[in-house]
Design a protein around this motif. Structure first.
Motif, short mmCIF file in Angstrom:
data_model
loop_
_atom_site.label_atom_id
_atom_site.label_comp_id
_atom_site.label_asym_id
_atom_site.label_seq_id
_atom_site.Cartn_x
_atom_site.Cartn_y
_atom_site.Cartn_z
N ALA A 104 50.89 41.49 34.95
CA ALA A 104 50.36 40.13 35.02
C ALA A 104 51.47 39.14 35.32
O ALA A 104 51.33 38.26 36.19
N SER A 127 47.26 36.56 37.35
CA SER A 127 47.62 37.37 36.19
C SER A 127 46.54 38.40 35.89
O SER A 127 46.84 39.55 35.55
N LEU A 128 45.30 37.99 36.06
CA LEU A 128 44.20 38.93 35.81
C LEU A 128 44.24 40.08 36.81
O LEU A 128 44.15 41.26 36.45
N ALA A 131 47.24 42.34 36.15
CA ALA A 131 47.05 43.20 34.98
C ALA A 131 46.12 44.36 35.31
O ALA A 131 46.42 45.53 35.01
N TRP A 178 53.68 33.20 30.64
CA TRP A 178 53.17 34.56 30.77
C TRP A 178 54.16 35.59 30.25
O TRP A 178 53.78 36.63 29.77
N ALA A 244 44.28 42.58 29.70
CA ALA A 244 44.35 41.71 30.88
C ALA A 244 43.76 40.33 30.57
O ALA A 244 44.34 39.30 30.90
N ALA A 248 45.99 37.01 30.51
CA ALA A 248 45.69 35.93 31.44
C ALA A 248 45.50 34.60 30.71
O ALA A 248 45.83 33.54 31.22
#
Lengths: 335, 262
Positions: A104, A127-128, A131, A178, A244, A248
């Motif tokens: 991510a 990020s989603l 991941a 993150w 994930a 996120a």
């Protein structure tokens, strides 16, 4: 203590304590902040009757989403931890064992470097996607020795992230969220994007009886009629999706996914039918409590500019989580 | 006059192994209903590999496993688990699990994953705990027990499956003499009173000869001797299979063959 907690009455008591603790934490979140709002006004804002519109904005658009995202992300991380630990039958595994957090972070950094204009929404989607893609790679490459593969995958992805940040350090500030994990400046949008993922929690719970059988080892599990391939695919998919969604929303928060299942096991034992919901509750409480600490620390630091947005919660969970984990492991060994 | 027999479990040209090594090249074995069969042989002879392949825990490297005359793969794994119980050597103790929680898992094949979401504590579990002498230890943590007590817990879990066929991989390992005898009598009783078919790997040849109807002696993945104890526990077989020079005499209690190394 544990024997008593395994009984239904003990579990109800545990649930009541968790609810109470949750209520206190939520209340504390709503009442504290950089701007001081009278508690009566906080209640009024929740009911939509605040005397000043600014109060409503602070309570409903800043404080409430922040604590809700913290609770939900904590629960998702803890459940991801339980699932990952169950798959590899190693209580030291955690969501990051899948490399999902690193994936991510890399996706976010790459997005911010290549397309800085995409902003927060783009970073969330990145990020989603990062991941979930990491989870897919993990399944394709190393489903048989997936703990090792996941850790290595995470290391490689983190190295690439560092490399990108060396080349272009502009996104460092944004990406820290993150990399370390932070709940600062959550908005109602963050909550809206996160809560549908909570549907994964009952799905994880429904896997509990299979996880119990799986925990006896592959040979015994096959003997009981489990099919390892499909089971591991589903469990890993749910674990990766939980991680994930949490990453996120809150970033790669360390230790919650490791410590919450541990405390859960200490309280109620290894039975996944009880452990999954208990760990979820503990993860929610731990992350939102750590966020309260993170927030308080930032307010109390003297001499800093007023626009400091707070210590990232991931730093707090790591600082508190590491010693807690050591003491838990030692206690486990003594028991 | 021998009564008609039914083959319940069979290996048909069965090749077995771990990873890339083949331990058993090709083997035919038919297990009759309501009998106790002991697989014996030196370390590395392939007896456990064979047992785990018959139990569909290891995939066959060739040939087929037949359960009640049909390929074992024709039934779903959980259906097989209602017919055939397995005691592996490699069972893992889940951190913090109690004896009762482990035995409860034996109910999984009969009840299924949804019914197993509710805590089970039924007469089947009670009986399995009683038969293995674990009633007093039922709420103890498995990782706080001795090797022998743990082994009995795994056996209780297998019994809780209530299957007509039991495959036991070295069931007497870790057990003291008293519990070894109890277990062997339990196995004999399950067979004689309930018609349960048992195939087990045993290291103690005298024990095998005393409690099994049939001994299958393996060496290097091939069957070197197969038959009733009197036909298998003989000086020539002991020499060929185990490289042991031995005298075989009738055991003073049952008259079955009993070997003493020379």
């Amino acid at each position: 203590m544990r024997a008593a907690l395994r009984r239904p009455a003990g579990l109800s008591a545990l649930g009541a304590v968790a609810l109470l603790a949750g209520a206190v934490i939520v209340l504390a979140h709503l009442l504290t902040g950089r701007s001081s709002i009278p508690s009566a006004e906080v209640v009024a804002a929740l009911l939509g009757r605040a005397s000043e519109p600014a109060y409503t904005v602070v309570v409903l658009d800043h404080r409430l989403p922040r604590v809700l995202v913290g609770l939900a992300a904590g629960a998702l991380l803890a459940v991801a931890g339980v699932l990952v630990q169950a798959v590899v039958r190693n209580p030291l595994a955690e969501p990051s064992t899948t490399g999902v957090g690193a994936g991510a972070a890399l996706a976010v950094v790459a997005t911010l470097v290549l397309a800085p204009d995409l902003g927060q929404g783009g970073a969330y989607v990145a990020s989603l996607v990062g991941a979930l893609a990491t989870g897919a790679v993990l399944w394709a490459v190393g489903r048989r020795s997936f703990a090792v593969t996941g850790v290595l995958l995470g290391a490689v992805l983190a190295a690439v992230t560092s490399l990108l940040l060396v080349v272009d350090s502009a996104p460092l500030g944004t990406v820290l969220r993150w990399l370390v994990g932070s709940l600062n400046a959550r908005t109602p949008t963050d909550w809206a994007l996160l809560w549908p993922w909570l549907a994964l929690l009952p799905v994880a719970w429904a896997l509990a009886s299979r996880l119990n059988a799986w925990s006896l080892g592959e040979a015994a599990a096959v003997g009981l009629g489990l099919r390892p391939g499909p089971l591991l695919a589903v469990v890993l998919l749910v674990a990766v999706a939980c991680a994930a969604a949490a990453v996120a929303a809150a970033g790669a928060v360390a230790f919650v996914g490791l410590v919450a299942p541990h405390i859960g096991r200490l309280l109620v034992g290894a039975d996944h039918r009880v452990l999954v919901p208990v760990a979820a509750a503990l993860g929610a409480l731990l992350l939102s409590l750590a966020d309260l600490v993170a927030f308080s620390v930032s307010v109390q630091v003297p001499g800093l500019a007023t626009d400091v947005s707070g210590v990232p919660v991931g730093a707090v969970t790591a600082l508190i989580g590491a010693p807690v984990l050591v003491s838990l492991v030692r206690r486990e060994q003594r028991a | 006059m021998t009564p008609p027999t039914t083959t319940v479990l069979a290996g048909d040209g069965l090749a077995a192994g771990h990873g890339r090594t083949t331990v058993v090249p090709a083997l035919d074995l038919a297990v009759e209903a309501g009998t106790v069969t002991a697989l014996v042989g030196p370390n590395g002879s392939g007896k456990s590999t064979l047992l785990m392949t018959l139990a569909r825990v290891l995939p066959p490297r060739g040939g087929r496993v037949l359960l009640d005359g049909e390929p074992i793969t024709a039934r779903s794994s959980v259906e097989v688990a209602r017919r055939l119980g397995v005691l592996p050597q490699t069972a893992v103790v889940p951190a913090g699990a109690t004896v009762r929680e482990v035995v409860e898992q034996g109910r999984y094949p009969q009840l299924g994953p949804w019914a197993m979401m509710r805590r089970r504590d039924d007469s089947v579990m009670e009986r399995a705990l009683r038969l293995t002498g674990l009633l007093d230890l039922a709420d103890r943590r498995l990782d706080s027990l001795s090797g022998g007590e743990r082994q009995r817990a795994w056996i209780a879990m297998t019994l809780a499956q209530q299957t007509g066929i039991l495959l036991l991989d070295e069931p007497t390992t870790y057990l003291d003499v008293r519990h070894q005898i109890d277990l062997m009598r339990l196995v004999r009783g399950l067979c004689d009173e309930h018609g349960i078919t048992v195939v087990m790997v045993l290291h103690d040849l005298n024990q095998a000869a005393r409690y099994a109807d049939r001994l299958v002696a393996l060496r290097d993945g091939t069957v070197r001797a197969d038959g009733p104890p009197t036909a298998v526990l003989t000086p020539p077989v002991l020499r060929e299979v185990f490289d042991v020079d031995a005298v075989v005499v009738p055991d003073p209690v049952t008259g079955r063959p009993w070997f003493v190394a020379r």
